[in-house]
Write a protein that holds these residues in place. Structure first.
Motif, mmCIF file in Angstrom:
data_model
loop_
_atom_site.group_PDB
_atom_site.id
_atom_site.type_symbol
_atom_site.label_atom_id
_atom_site.label_comp_id
_atom_site.label_asym_id
_atom_site.label_seq_id
_atom_site.Cartn_x
_atom_site.Cartn_y
_atom_site.Cartn_z
ATOM 1 N N ALA A 6 40.035 -19.698 -75.061
ATOM 2 C CA ALA A 6 39.377 -20.175 -75.810
ATOM 3 C C ALA A 6 38.495 -20.852 -74.786
ATOM 4 N N GLU A 7 39.347 -22.067 -74.371
ATOM 5 C CA GLU A 7 38.882 -23.243 -73.876
ATOM 6 C C GLU A 7 38.858 -23.364 -71.558
ATOM 7 N N VAL A 8 39.523 -22.519 -71.194
ATOM 8 C CA VAL A 8 39.656 -21.627 -70.429
ATOM 9 C C VAL A 8 38.428 -21.247 -70.336
ATOM 10 N N SER A 9 37.959 -20.065 -70.978
ATOM 11 C CA SER A 9 36.646 -18.910 -70.980
ATOM 12 C C SER A 9 35.410 -20.537 -70.607
ATOM 13 N N THR A 10 35.811 -21.864 -71.630
ATOM 14 C CA THR A 10 34.302 -22.422 -71.458
ATOM 15 C C THR A 10 34.089 -22.970 -70.458
ATOM 16 N N ILE A 11 34.672 -23.686 -69.507
ATOM 17 C CA ILE A 11 34.615 -23.878 -68.419
ATOM 18 C C ILE A 11 33.721 -22.743 -67.576
ATOM 19 N N TYR A 12 34.101 -21.654 -67.384
ATOM 20 C CA TYR A 12 34.072 -20.273 -66.487
ATOM 21 C C TYR A 12 32.355 -20.285 -67.028
ATOM 22 N N MET A 13 32.204 -19.703 -68.175
ATOM 23 C CA MET A 13 31.769 -19.133 -68.741
ATOM 24 C C MET A 13 31.064 -19.342 -70.646
ATOM 25 N N PRO A 14 30.835 -20.344 -70.956
ATOM 26 C CA PRO A 14 30.196 -21.520 -71.555
ATOM 27 C C PRO A 14 30.393 -20.689 -72.784
ATOM 28 N N ILE A 15 28.279 -19.880 -72.627
ATOM 29 C CA ILE A 15 28.405 -19.333 -73.644
ATOM 30 C C ILE A 15 29.200 -18.153 -74.216
ATOM 31 N N PHE A 16 30.481 -17.039 -73.285
ATOM 32 C CA PHE A 16 31.423 -16.522 -74.134
ATOM 33 C C PHE A 16 32.158 -17.532 -74.543
ATOM 34 N N GLY A 17 33.159 -19.073 -74.159
ATOM 35 C CA GLY A 17 33.700 -19.396 -74.878
ATOM 36 C C GLY A 17 33.476 -20.111 -76.177
ATOM 37 N N ILE A 18 32.249 -20.145 -76.269
ATOM 38 C CA ILE A 18 31.670 -20.911 -77.943
ATOM 39 C C ILE A 18 31.886 -19.705 -78.915
ATOM 40 N N ALA A 19 31.365 -17.977 -78.293
ATOM 41 C CA ALA A 19 31.847 -17.178 -78.895
ATOM 42 C C ALA A 19 33.162 -17.000 -78.979
ATOM 43 N N PHE A 20 34.027 -17.485 -78.034
ATOM 44 C CA PHE A 20 35.296 -17.092 -78.472
ATOM 45 C C PHE A 20 35.757 -18.106 -79.362
ATOM 46 N N SER A 74 30.862 -29.503 -79.576
ATOM 47 C CA SER A 74 30.735 -29.722 -79.047
ATOM 48 C C SER A 74 29.895 -28.653 -77.569
ATOM 49 N N LEU A 75 30.183 -28.121 -77.256
ATOM 50 C CA LEU A 75 29.369 -27.311 -76.582
ATOM 51 C C LEU A 75 27.749 -26.615 -77.021
ATOM 52 N N SER A 76 27.551 -26.746 -78.631
ATOM 53 C CA SER A 76 26.506 -26.599 -79.013
ATOM 54 C C SER A 76 25.484 -27.360 -79.674
ATOM 55 N N ALA A 81 46.436 -31.414 -76.852
ATOM 56 C CA ALA A 81 46.836 -31.662 -75.206
ATOM 57 C C ALA A 81 45.922 -30.001 -74.246
ATOM 58 N N ILE A 82 45.657 -29.074 -75.155
ATOM 59 C CA ILE A 82 44.842 -28.078 -75.038
ATOM 60 C C ILE A 82 44.004 -28.077 -75.194
ATOM 61 N N MET A 83 43.162 -28.739 -75.967
ATOM 62 C CA MET A 83 41.871 -29.412 -76.320
ATOM 63 C C MET A 83 41.267 -29.994 -74.687
ATOM 64 N N HIS A 84 41.539 -30.931 -73.919
ATOM 65 C CA HIS A 84 41.307 -31.890 -72.686
ATOM 66 C C HIS A 84 41.264 -30.380 -71.332
ATOM 67 N N ILE A 85 41.350 -29.339 -71.377
ATOM 68 C CA ILE A 85 41.665 -28.615 -70.384
ATOM 69 C C ILE A 85 39.943 -28.412 -69.740
ATOM 70 N N GLY A 86 39.082 -28.660 -70.778
ATOM 71 C CA GLY A 86 37.492 -28.367 -70.524
ATOM 72 C C GLY A 86 37.380 -29.769 -69.377
ATOM 73 N N ASN A 87 38.144 -31.323 -69.505
ATOM 74 C CA ASN A 87 38.376 -32.289 -68.109
ATOM 75 C C ASN A 87 38.947 -31.608 -66.702
ATOM 76 N N LEU A 88 38.619 -30.145 -66.824
ATOM 77 C CA LEU A 88 39.281 -29.828 -65.067
ATOM 78 C C LEU A 88 40.074 -30.883 -64.541
ATOM 79 N N ASN A 89 41.102 -31.142 -65.738
ATOM 80 C CA ASN A 89 41.972 -31.992 -64.520
ATOM 81 C C ASN A 89 43.495 -32.074 -65.124
#
Length: 272
Positions: free
Chosen positions: A39-53, A90-92, A218-226
């Motif tokens: 879901a964290e990876v999904s929020t990077i490329y498709m935020p709406i899908f990530g939120i739904a996930f 955080s996304l909505s 740590a996984i919750m930091h994936i959105g920082n793209l680093n």
């Protein structure tokens, strides 16, 4: 890997003998960790899908927590629901017309409500989640983890190089911003991860609860793209987890976490 001695881990009487997890429960925990990562990876490329996930993960955790026959496992699932809730908020949260610093404040309010509601439902005390002052003998450890914030904050700033959170450091605005960052990032995240979730994870998994919650953090930091930042979050989260377990307090790690973010968002962009 065997548990550390009780005097080193500061284990309460309720946590001395965690229930042995069934294979079914281990699989469910592993699946949820993978789902959160996906879901964290999904929020990077498709935020709406990530939120739904994340919404789907949240509701499934709530449903399974009600259906689970093992009360220890049910409590863990309910506490773990804080993870997708954090990302959903955080996304909505619409903050187009507000200063970015207010994002931290407004996001933290429903998270605090969810955490304390969970504590009340599960009849947890403040001490159970680390809201207790450390013993005098543990003060050097607390001081050390606070000092660790200085090099860690500088390192994370050079990894992420964020834009300034504030343009101009007027004294009143700076004081308010520092207070918001410590309470609404440091305290709320430590209460969630090293307090509520770690309490249940260690009670259920024994020692393995610490790396499980650390990996989640740590996984919750994936959105920082680093991915260097994800690694740093895992290492620092592991240190915070061990300090919180040893001292029985989240206050030292809260201050350290808050100082890391102060350096990252306030000091680094202006002076580094």
């Amino acid at each position: 890997m065997k548990l550390l001695p009780e005097e080193n881990l500061n284990i309460t009487s309720e946590q001395k003998l965690p229930l042995k997890m069934s294979r079914h429960q281990k699989v469910i925990c592993g699946i949820y960790l993978l789902l959160v990562a996906s879901a964290e990876v999904s929020t990077i490329y498709m935020p709406i899908f990530g939120i739904a996930f994340h919404v789907a993960i949240l509701f499934s955790l709530l449903i399974f927590s009600v259906l689970a026959k093992n009360p220890t496992f049910a409590d863990f699932l309910l506490a773990f629901a804080i993870v997708p809730l954090i990302r959903i908020l955080s996304l909505s949260m619409p903050l187009t017309h507000l200063a970015y610093i207010m994002w931290f404040l407004l996001i933290s309010i429903p998270i605090f409500i969810a955490i304390f509601a969970c504590m009340r439902l599960q009849r947890l005390s403040l001490k159970d989640v680390g809201m207790a002052f450390p013993k005098v003998k543990d003060l050097p450890i607390e001081a050390g983890v606070v000092l660790l914030a200085l090099p860690t904050g500088i390192l994370e700033y050079h990894i992420l190089m964020p834009e300034p959170l504030l343009y101009g450091l007027e004294p009143i605005l700076l004081i308010v911003s520092v207070f918001i960052i410590i309470i609404c990032t440091g305290f709320v995240e430590e209460l969630a991860f090293r307090g509520l979730m770690q309490y249940h994870a260690v009670k259920m998994m024994g020692w393995w609860g610490i790396p499980f919650i650390t990996a989640t953090f740590a996984i919750m930091h994936i959105g920082n793209l680093n991915y260097w930042d994800v690694l740093l979050a895992f290492i620092l989260g592991g240190v915070y987890a061990l300090v919180a377990r040893k001292t029985g307090s989240i206050y030292g790690v809260t201050l350290s976490h808050g100082l890391v973010n102060i350096i990252l968002f306030l000091i680094g962009p202006v002076y580094l």
